[in-house]
Structures are given as C-alpha cells and as structure tokens.
Write a protein that holds these residues in place. Structure first.
Motif, PDB file in Angstrom:
ATOM      1  N   ARG A  64     -38.428  33.116 -62.054  1.00  0.00           N
ATOM      2  CA  ARG A  64     -39.878  33.310 -62.024  1.00  0.00           C
ATOM      3  C   ARG A  64     -40.486  33.041 -63.405  1.00  0.00           C
ATOM      4  N   ALA A  65     -39.794  33.488 -64.462  1.00  0.00           N
ATOM      5  CA  ALA A  65     -40.283  33.244 -65.812  1.00  0.00           C
ATOM      6  C   ALA A  65     -40.345  31.741 -66.096  1.00  0.00           C
ATOM      7  N   GLU A  66     -39.297  31.030 -65.650  1.00  0.00           N
ATOM      8  CA  GLU A  66     -39.291  29.575 -65.832  1.00  0.00           C
ATOM      9  C   GLU A  66     -40.443  28.939 -65.056  1.00  0.00           C
ATOM     10  N   ARG A  67     -40.674  29.460 -63.846  1.00  0.00           N
ATOM     11  CA  ARG A  67     -41.763  28.916 -63.019  1.00  0.00           C
ATOM     12  C   ARG A  67     -43.117  29.182 -63.659  1.00  0.00           C
ATOM     13  N   HIS A  68     -43.289  30.395 -64.212  1.00  0.00           N
ATOM     14  CA  HIS A  68     -44.548  30.725 -64.885  1.00  0.00           C
ATOM     15  C   HIS A  68     -44.764  29.819 -66.086  1.00  0.00           C
ATOM     16  N   ALA A  69     -43.671  29.576 -66.834  1.00  0.00           N
ATOM     17  CA  ALA A  69     -43.777  28.689 -67.996  1.00  0.00           C
ATOM     18  C   ALA A  69     -44.184  27.287 -67.567  1.00  0.00           C
ATOM     19  N   GLN A  70     -43.620  26.821 -66.435  1.00  0.00           N
ATOM     20  CA  GLN A  70     -43.979  25.501 -65.920  1.00  0.00           C
ATOM     21  C   GLN A  70     -45.445  25.466 -65.496  1.00  0.00           C
ATOM     22  N   ILE A  71     -45.899  26.550 -64.866  1.00  0.00           N
ATOM     23  CA  ILE A  71     -47.300  26.613 -64.433  1.00  0.00           C
ATOM     24  C   ILE A  71     -48.234  26.589 -65.637  1.00  0.00           C
ATOM     25  N   GLU A  72     -47.892  27.383 -66.668  1.00  0.00           N
ATOM     26  CA  GLU A  72     -48.727  27.406 -67.865  1.00  0.00           C
ATOM     27  C   GLU A  72     -48.737  26.047 -68.556  1.00  0.00           C
ATOM     28  N   SER A  73     -47.576  25.380 -68.562  1.00  0.00           N
ATOM     29  CA  SER A  73     -47.512  24.036 -69.143  1.00  0.00           C
ATOM     30  C   SER A  73     -48.384  23.073 -68.347  1.00  0.00           C
ATOM     31  N   ALA A  74     -48.308  23.184 -66.997  1.00  0.00           N
ATOM     32  CA  ALA A  74     -49.131  22.317 -66.141  1.00  0.00           C
ATOM     33  C   ALA A  74     -50.616  22.589 -66.355  1.00  0.00           C
ATOM     34  N   ARG A  75     -50.974  23.884 -66.542  1.00  0.00           N
ATOM     35  CA  ARG A  75     -52.379  24.228 -66.795  1.00  0.00           C
ATOM     36  C   ARG A  75     -52.868  23.591 -68.088  1.00  0.00           C
TER      37      ARG A  75
END
Length: 628
Positions: free
Chosen positions: A235-246
């Motif tokens: 989930r942390a990796e996914r959140h990091a990916q989402i923040e990067s995408a944002r």
C-alpha cells in the motif's frame, strides 16, 4: 470460491459500497481490512445474505455452506457443550433418523454418512474447541444463563467453528477473547481446511493467520497477497506511485494551461491550442492522500509527582467477603508502562479497579499519592455515553467551570473539532465513541492511565496512533489488552494475574506467548540453548531477570524522553525557520526577534537536538545489545 461482482449498498442516503468487486481464492484465508466506517461489516452481511445489496451479485459454488455468527448471543437452559453439538444440524438430524429408521437400506446410508462427517468424534471435537476458548470441564456443562454476554458470544464462536462451513465469515472474532483464547483461535484457523474471510484490526493476528488482504476503501475492494505487513508495504508503494502520478499530472496540467494561454489568440497556433485544451479537459484528477482526524490521540501531560504513585503491600481485593486476589506486592512509578496478563476471569479488571480507587483493599495496604489523578477507561464507558448528546455537551458537563476554549481544546486533542464536536454520539462510529471516552477520562491530565481493552472499536491505523500517543504520554500507563502488537510496543513491565495473585512475569510478550502455548513455564524461562541447564536455580534466574528488566526500564525511559525531546526541538527549529524565511507567518513570540536573535536561538536548539539524538542512539543500541 467467492466472487463479488459490482456490489452496491446505500444506507441512509450514503453509498457504502460502490461497485465492490473481488474474486477470493479457494481455501484462501483472507483478511478484510479498512478504516472504521468503510463498510466491512456491511459487506460481510451482504455475503451472509443478511442484507440485500442495491446492486451486484455474490457468487459461490452450488451446495457450499456458509457460516456466520449472529449478532445475538445464545441463551436459555442449554449448556455450552449442548449448544455447540447442536450447531451441526446434519449430524443432529441423522442421529435422530438412525434411532427411528426401520428400512435397512436407508439405515445403512445414514450410518455411512455419519461416518463420513466424523459424527462419532463430535463430542470430543466440541469439548476441544470449548476448552480452547476458555471453558473448562465444569463450565462446559453449566447453563448458558449463568454466563455473561461476552462468554455466550464465545459459545456462538465455538458453535460456528464446530459446524466447519465451506466459507467461514468472522467479524472481529477476538473482541470477546483474552490473549490466551486468541492464540488458540489463531492456531485453529491456520489449519482450517476451507475458505476464511476474516475482519480483524489486530496486526499480529492477521500476519499469523491470513494469506491475502482484501482492502476496502472508498467503496472499492483491492486484494493483496500476503499478511498485513506485506499489505502495508504494498500500500505504501502504491501511495508513493499515486503521489508521483499526481506530481507528474500537475506538471503536465500546468504545461498545457501555459500553452493554451500563450497560443489561443494566435491564428498560427490556435488549432494546436484547441487540441491542448481538449487534452486538458480529459485529464482526470488523481485524489491526494487525506489526513484523517480519527487518528488523533494526544494525552495531556500531568504535573510531576514524587514516586511511587501507588504501592501495594500484602493487599487483598475482591467483592463482598470473598477475595479475588491476595498477597499483592508491587509499586507503580511515574512513566512506567505495565501490561496485565492472564485469562479473562482471573482478576485483571479487579486489580485495575483497585489501582483506580474503585475498590478498597480488603486486607493489607494500598498507598497512593494524595495528589494523584487517575484516568480509567473501560468498554462500559463507551457503551454508556448518552447517544442523544454531542461530544461538546459531554465534555462541557465533565469540565464544569472550564472556558469553552479549554473544552474545545481537549476535544481537539482527540480529533473532535468543527462539526464533529457537535455531532450526536449516536451518529458516531464505535472508534469515534472510544476516542471520546478517552478524551473524557484524560480531561484533567491524569498521572496514570488505566486502560481496559481500549482497542476493541479501533481500526489498525487508529491503534497505531494510540500506541504513538501512549509512548509520548508523560504519565504511567497500565493496560489490559489482547492486542499483542500494542502490548509489545507499549509495555516494558509485565504482571501475570493468575491463581489468585499478581506477580512479575520475567520475560517479553513473546516469552509469555511461548509460556501460554506450552503451558510449561520451564520451557520458556529455564531452558537455554548454550550451556544453560533445565531446572536451574529459579530464584537466581528471577533475580537476574529482574535486574535486566530494571536496566531495560531505565533505558526505555531515557529513549522515550529523548524521542520526545527530538520531536519538540524539531518543531521549535521548524518554527524558527518559518520566522526567518516568512516573517508574516511567524509565531507571535518569534516575530519580535531580530534575524540575529533567531539565528542564535536556532543554533542553541540545534546543539540540543544533536545531544538528544546522540542519547537516543546510545540508548537504542544499549537496548538492542541487552536483548531485553
């Protein structure tokens, strides 16, 4: 085994599940997790057929048996043993038919089926399950009416486990269990031969039982392989990916907006600008992570008192003329973190009530500082909150004479600011009511917090926030909990309540778990792997363990103080940095200072921070090397 297809549920005008879709692996052990109010129990009730969804379907193989605990505990004159045996309806029916059937062919079929379902070993299996959940031989044959609601819910759980359904649905099964029963249940579920869908907020329980995590958030489902720790990493990796995408999308949006603004009016580039404008319109915003106020716990620090806070000397405590605990000898000092261990019914709550001043000592002595304030939390306080009143009304009544600002400040420490402070308690979630109860008992900055199962209504994230708050709290903490992770992260002293008394337990939570599982204290405290001898001098061992624990307690206190200093100094340095680079946002006390004064103060704080960090590193290394 189980297919959830676009499940939609709306309750009270709010969409709880919004196209929830997932396929659960056959014979999988799946942990269903999500924040309080996310809809976990709603989803379980839809799967169990107790709630009709507004849309979507639940698919299971034909003939599959589903098991789920009803909300009401069983009652009546039947015994726990009889109740559990009756849970296997097919066995009961076949046994009745075997006594009345006279047709030989049918009778043979009945006996073949009884053998196939292992019907004749059922009494032994029922007794084994009940024993694992805390019912001894005598208790198994008492009337259900003689048990409290919590113990009757254990009977309901035992009945469900005994019936062995193809899909086992468990919604917070550990809420009515002590740590010993949780350990037994964990072992039972690890070898369960069919599919399990388990709702739990206990990190260790999930890590040790499940092989998949089903995460419910925003009405949607996402499945992750592994236990809870693996899920958090993913989930942390996914959140990091989402923040990067944002961040990338934000940069892309700004480039498109800039191009459209510069080129729309020029004939040669108007077409390209129009194309960019269409692309800009199609960009779907990526939601950013939102801070959740329900994770707010901030216990006010008390004024200092000279130790000890409480001393027990050959004290006894009980009800009426019957003592529950005797020969109590120990003291509680400020800043201590104590966990009470032992099975439910052994007297943990009785001891907590004695220390909280709710019970008097029947014999011996109990001495407590006259200025000591106690904050005592129980589940009863959560249930007894007036559901028609608001948190603001509750706190105003308890803080009589306090200004409205002070009342709201105490509520704000626990996430009740703005509209939440004026929401009726009946409309709050169980976790929010628990936070309100904690806010109420700490309104006068108690010197000791006594917490009896504080996590029952809290989700995993809220439990982590509570752990951090307890570790930052300057007073003493005494906690009763079946959540191993919480005990491990907060307690540095263990007291075992057993056989009518309370004694220091020499060892860690892991040692206690080994002790419970083996039921042989020698295996966890007397055997060593490198030259130690089984059955050695227990008195010497206890003395050495006590000395090690005293050293560990001192080190942990130093580490906690250093952590607190680091946090405070870091906050102070950040405030100075803001004042130096943006004077308009500076705090009032800093806005008056010159740049030279600010720089000098920052240098002093930086030196203090480096000292605190050095202390923390030193104590952390010492704790690690001590192995305690």
């Amino acid at each position: 085994m189980l297919n959830l297809n676009d499940i939609v549920v709306r309750l009270g005008g709010r969409t709880i599940l919004d196209g929830a879709t997932a396929s659960l692996p056959p014979r999988g052990r799946i942990g269903l997790v999500g924040r309080n109010g996310a809809g976990k129990s709603t989803l379980v009730r839809v799967i169990a057929g107790m709630l009709e969804a507004d849309g979507g379907t639940v698919g299971m193989p034909r003939g599959s048996r589903l098991g789920y605990i009803a909300q009401e505990a069983p009652g009546g004159e039947a015994t726990p043993f009889e109740t559990v045996l009756s849970a296997d309806a097919e066995r009961v029916t076949l046994l009745e038919q075997s006594e009345t059937c006279t047709e030989p062919h049918r009778l043979a079929e009945i006996h073949e089926r009884l053998i196939a379902i292992d019907a004749y070993s059922a009494p032994a299996r029922a007794a084994r399950i009940l024993n694992g959940l805390g019912f001894d031989e005598e208790a198994q044959h008492r009337s259900l009416e003689s048990f409290s609601g919590g113990w009757r819910m254990r009977v309901a759980l035992a009945s469900l486990l005994f019936s062995a359904p193809d899909l086992l649905l468990l919604d917070e099964p550990s809420n009515h269990l002590d740590l010993e029963a949780v350990l037994w249940l964990e072992d039972f579920l690890k070898s369960y031969p069919a599919t399990i869908l388990l709702v739990s907020h206990e990190r260790d329980f999930l890590n040790n039982v499940v092989d998949h995590i089903l995460h419910l958030s925003g009405g949607k489902l996402t499945i992750y392989p592994g236990g809870y720790d693996a899920f958090e990493r993913q989930r942390a990796e996914r959140h990091a990916q989402i923040e990067s995408a944002r961040a990338k999308q934000k940069a892309q949006r700004e480039r498109l907006q800039d191009y459209v603004a510069r080129n729309s009016a020029r004939a040669s580039t108007a077409k390209q600008a129009q194309s960019r404008a269409k692309a800009l319109a199609k960009l779907q915003p990526i939601a950013e992570q939102i801070d959740d106020p329900s994770l707010s716990f901030d216990f006010p620090s008390p004024d200092e008192l000279r130790p000890p806070l409480i001393t027990l000397n050959q004290a006894s405590v009980g009800y009426g003329d019957k003592p529950v605990l005797s020969r109590l000898n120990f003291r509680v000092d400020a800043d201590e973190r104590i966990a009470l261990l032992g099975r439910n019914g052994n007297g943990k709550t009785t001891l907590a009530r004695l220390l909280a001043g709710q019970l008097d000592a029947m014999d011996g002595e109990i001495n407590a500082s006259t200025k000591m304030r106690v904050g005592y939390f129980t589940q009863y306080q959560v249930e007894e909150l007036d559901r028609s009143e608001t948190p603001l009304q509750h706190m105003t009544q308890q803080m009589e004479g306090a200004s409205p600002a002070h009342v709201r400040a105490q509520l704000g420490r626990f996430g009740f600011s703005g509209p939440k402070a004026t929401t009726e308690v009946g409309k709050l979630s169980g976790g929010e009511r628990a936070r309100l109860a904690l806010a109420l008992i700490t309104r006068n900055a108690p010197h000791i917090l006594i917490l009896d199962e504080p996590t029952n209504h809290l989700d995993i994230d809220a439990r982590e926030a509570l752990i951090h708050a307890l570790n930052a709290y300057a007073g003493a903490v005494l906690i009763i909990s079946h959540d191993r992770h919480m005990l491990e992260m907060t307690a540095d002293r263990l007291i075992l309540v057993d056989q009518g008394t309370a004694d220091e337990f020499d060892g860690s939570i892991d040692d206690y778990i080994a002790f419970v599982l083996t039921k042989d204290p020698a295996k966890s405290t007397s055997e060593t792997g490198d030259g130690g001898t089984k059955g050695g001098n227990r008195k010497d061992q206890r003395r050495a363990a006590a000395a090690a624990r005293e050293q560990s307690t001192s080190l942990r206190k130093r580490a906690r103080k250093a952590e607190s200093d680091i946090e405070k100094l870091g906050t102070a340095i950040s405030a100075i940095d803001r004042a130096m680079f943006d004077p308009s946002s500076a705090e009032a006390s800093l806005a008056k200072l010159t740049m030279t004064d600010l720089m000098k103060r920052r240098a002093d704080l930086q030196k203090q921070l480096e000292t605190a960090e050095a202390v923390w590193l030193e104590t952390s290394e010492a704790l690690e090397n001590s192995g305690v």
